[in-house]
Design a protein around this motif. Sequence first.
Motif, PDB file in Angstrom:
ATOM      1  N   ARG A   1      -2.963  11.983   9.878  1.00  0.00           N
ATOM      2  CA  ARG A   1      -3.902  10.878   9.709  1.00  0.00           C
ATOM      3  C   ARG A   1      -4.757  11.000   8.449  1.00  0.00           C
ATOM      4  N   PRO A   2      -5.339  12.147   8.145  1.00  0.00           N
ATOM      5  CA  PRO A   2      -6.130  12.220   6.907  1.00  0.00           C
ATOM      6  C   PRO A   2      -5.276  11.914   5.674  1.00  0.00           C
ATOM      7  N   HIS A   3      -4.027  12.257   5.702  1.00  0.00           N
ATOM      8  CA  HIS A   3      -3.147  11.984   4.559  1.00  0.00           C
ATOM      9  C   HIS A   3      -2.993  10.479   4.349  1.00  0.00           C
ATOM     10  N   ASP A   4      -3.012   9.701   5.444  1.00  0.00           N
ATOM     11  CA  ASP A   4      -2.921   8.247   5.326  1.00  0.00           C
ATOM     12  C   ASP A   4      -4.071   7.715   4.479  1.00  0.00           C
ATOM     13  N   HIS A   5      -5.254   8.277   4.672  1.00  0.00           N
ATOM     14  CA  HIS A   5      -6.418   7.839   3.908  1.00  0.00           C
ATOM     15  C   HIS A   5      -6.197   8.102   2.412  1.00  0.00           C
ATOM     16  N   ASN A   6      -5.642   9.265   2.080  1.00  0.00           N
ATOM     17  CA  ASN A   6      -5.362   9.584   0.681  1.00  0.00           C
ATOM     18  C   ASN A   6      -4.346   8.604   0.098  1.00  0.00           C
ATOM     19  N   MET A   7      -3.359   8.229   0.928  1.00  0.00           N
ATOM     20  CA  MET A   7      -2.327   7.319   0.462  1.00  0.00           C
ATOM     21  C   MET A   7      -2.949   5.952   0.158  1.00  0.00           C
ATOM     22  N   GLN A   8      -3.907   5.493   0.976  1.00  0.00           N
ATOM     23  CA  GLN A   8      -4.562   4.219   0.738  1.00  0.00           C
ATOM     24  C   GLN A   8      -5.363   4.264  -0.559  1.00  0.00           C
ATOM     25  N   VAL A   9      -5.976   5.365  -0.825  1.00  0.00           N
ATOM     26  CA  VAL A   9      -6.741   5.505  -2.060  1.00  0.00           C
ATOM     27  C   VAL A   9      -5.813   5.366  -3.263  1.00  0.00           C
ATOM     28  N   ALA A  10      -4.657   6.006  -3.200  1.00  0.00           N
ATOM     29  CA  ALA A  10      -3.701   5.927  -4.303  1.00  0.00           C
ATOM     30  C   ALA A  10      -3.239   4.498  -4.502  1.00  0.00           C
ATOM     31  N   VAL A  11      -3.032   3.758  -3.414  1.00  0.00           N
ATOM     32  CA  VAL A  11      -2.604   2.375  -3.524  1.00  0.00           C
ATOM     33  C   VAL A  11      -3.713   1.543  -4.143  1.00  0.00           C
ATOM     34  N   GLN A  12      -4.986   1.797  -3.769  1.00  0.00           N
ATOM     35  CA  GLN A  12      -6.105   1.053  -4.340  1.00  0.00           C
ATOM     36  C   GLN A  12      -6.192   1.303  -5.841  1.00  0.00           C
TER      37      GLN A  12
ATOM     38  N   GLN B   1      -1.510   3.494 -13.391  1.00  0.00           N
ATOM     39  CA  GLN B   1      -0.104   3.813 -13.244  1.00  0.00           C
ATOM     40  C   GLN B   1       0.053   5.314 -13.235  1.00  0.00           C
ATOM     41  N   GLY B   2       0.852   5.796 -12.280  1.00  0.00           N
ATOM     42  CA  GLY B   2       1.049   7.230 -12.207  1.00  0.00           C
ATOM     43  C   GLY B   2       1.935   7.586 -11.026  1.00  0.00           C
ATOM     44  N   MET B   3       1.925   8.851 -10.714  1.00  0.00           N
ATOM     45  CA  MET B   3       2.758   9.366  -9.635  1.00  0.00           C
ATOM     46  C   MET B   3       2.013   9.249  -8.318  1.00  0.00           C
ATOM     47  N   LEU B   4       2.775   9.117  -7.231  1.00  0.00           N
ATOM     48  CA  LEU B   4       2.204   9.054  -5.894  1.00  0.00           C
ATOM     49  C   LEU B   4       2.701  10.273  -5.132  1.00  0.00           C
ATOM     50  N   GLU B   5       1.786  11.033  -4.559  1.00  0.00           N
ATOM     51  CA  GLU B   5       2.177  12.230  -3.823  1.00  0.00           C
ATOM     52  C   GLU B   5       2.213  11.891  -2.343  1.00  0.00           C
ATOM     53  N   TYR B   6       3.271  12.320  -1.673  1.00  0.00           N
ATOM     54  CA  TYR B   6       3.398  12.063  -0.239  1.00  0.00           C
ATOM     55  C   TYR B   6       4.288  13.123   0.373  1.00  0.00           C
ATOM     56  N   HIS B   7       4.198  13.237   1.705  1.00  0.00           N
ATOM     57  CA  HIS B   7       5.062  14.164   2.424  1.00  0.00           C
ATOM     58  C   HIS B   7       6.391  13.483   2.721  1.00  0.00           C
ATOM     59  N   LYS B   8       7.437  14.267   2.786  1.00  0.00           N
ATOM     60  CA  LYS B   8       8.781  13.744   3.037  1.00  0.00           C
ATOM     61  C   LYS B   8       8.853  12.966   4.346  1.00  0.00           C
ATOM     62  N   GLU B   9       8.115  13.410   5.369  1.00  0.00           N
ATOM     63  CA  GLU B   9       8.150  12.736   6.673  1.00  0.00           C
ATOM     64  C   GLU B   9       7.538  11.341   6.593  1.00  0.00           C
ATOM     65  N   ASP B  10       6.675  11.086   5.617  1.00  0.00           N
ATOM     66  CA  ASP B  10       5.996   9.803   5.496  1.00  0.00           C
ATOM     67  C   ASP B  10       6.779   8.802   4.638  1.00  0.00           C
ATOM     68  N   GLU B  11       7.940   9.206   4.130  1.00  0.00           N
ATOM     69  CA  GLU B  11       8.693   8.348   3.229  1.00  0.00           C
ATOM     70  C   GLU B  11       9.062   6.999   3.844  1.00  0.00           C
ATOM     71  N   PRO B  12       9.604   6.946   5.079  1.00  0.00           N
ATOM     72  CA  PRO B  12       9.949   5.626   5.652  1.00  0.00           C
ATOM     73  C   PRO B  12       8.720   4.718   5.799  1.00  0.00           C
ATOM     74  N   LEU B  13       7.604   5.291   6.215  1.00  0.00           N
ATOM     75  CA  LEU B  13       6.374   4.513   6.361  1.00  0.00           C
ATOM     76  C   LEU B  13       5.901   4.009   4.996  1.00  0.00           C
ATOM     77  N   LEU B  14       5.961   4.841   3.996  1.00  0.00           N
ATOM     78  CA  LEU B  14       5.557   4.456   2.646  1.00  0.00           C
ATOM     79  C   LEU B  14       6.435   3.319   2.131  1.00  0.00           C
ATOM     80  N   ILE B  15       7.730   3.444   2.312  1.00  0.00           N
ATOM     81  CA  ILE B  15       8.657   2.416   1.854  1.00  0.00           C
ATOM     82  C   ILE B  15       8.381   1.102   2.564  1.00  0.00           C
ATOM     83  N   ARG B  16       8.158   1.171   3.888  1.00  0.00           N
ATOM     84  CA  ARG B  16       7.888  -0.049   4.641  1.00  0.00           C
ATOM     85  C   ARG B  16       6.591  -0.711   4.162  1.00  0.00           C
ATOM     86  N   ASN B  17       5.570   0.111   3.892  1.00  0.00           N
ATOM     87  CA  ASN B  17       4.310  -0.435   3.405  1.00  0.00           C
ATOM     88  C   ASN B  17       4.453  -1.044   2.012  1.00  0.00           C
TER      89      ASN B  17
END
Length: 149
Positions: free
Chosen positions: A112-123, A130-146
């Motif tokens: 869950r805390p990682h989700d917050h970091n992901m939202q910040v990167a999207v904002q 423009q840059g790189m987005l860091e994420y865990h491999k398990e979150d890849e399907p969720l990231l793609i769907r979002n």
Amino acid sequence: PVLRLLEAQLQEQRREHEEEMETLKNQVDAMQEDMEKQQQAFLQTLQLSPEVQVEFGLQQEITRLTNENLDLKELLEKLEKNEKKLKKQLKIYMKKVQDSEASQTVLPAERRPHDHNMQVAVQRKEKDFQGMLEYHKEDEPLLIRNLIT
């Protein structure tokens, strides 16, 4: 041993050749019979009056078109059956994908805390960052769907 092997191969080729020749001979015989029937029909139509020749020609064309129409109907039925089958398979796969996505949206508490970091990167990305987005491999399907939605 090599001579016997070559002899066996030669006999096998000879047998296959003879079978192929028999098949071709049967095809030629069938074509000759068909050609003879057509010649007889043609000679008979030449002996008829012009009006009857036209009528006979029309009957022949109607028969040919009817047979062609039946073949096309059969093909259409096969294609419709195949389409239904493919649509069923597509529905099954879509349901599997939806079930898979639904099961992946429920994340463990430590993620869950990682989700917050992901939202910040999207904002930041929305602010023309423009840059790189860091994420865990398990979150890849969720990231793609979002990203898609």
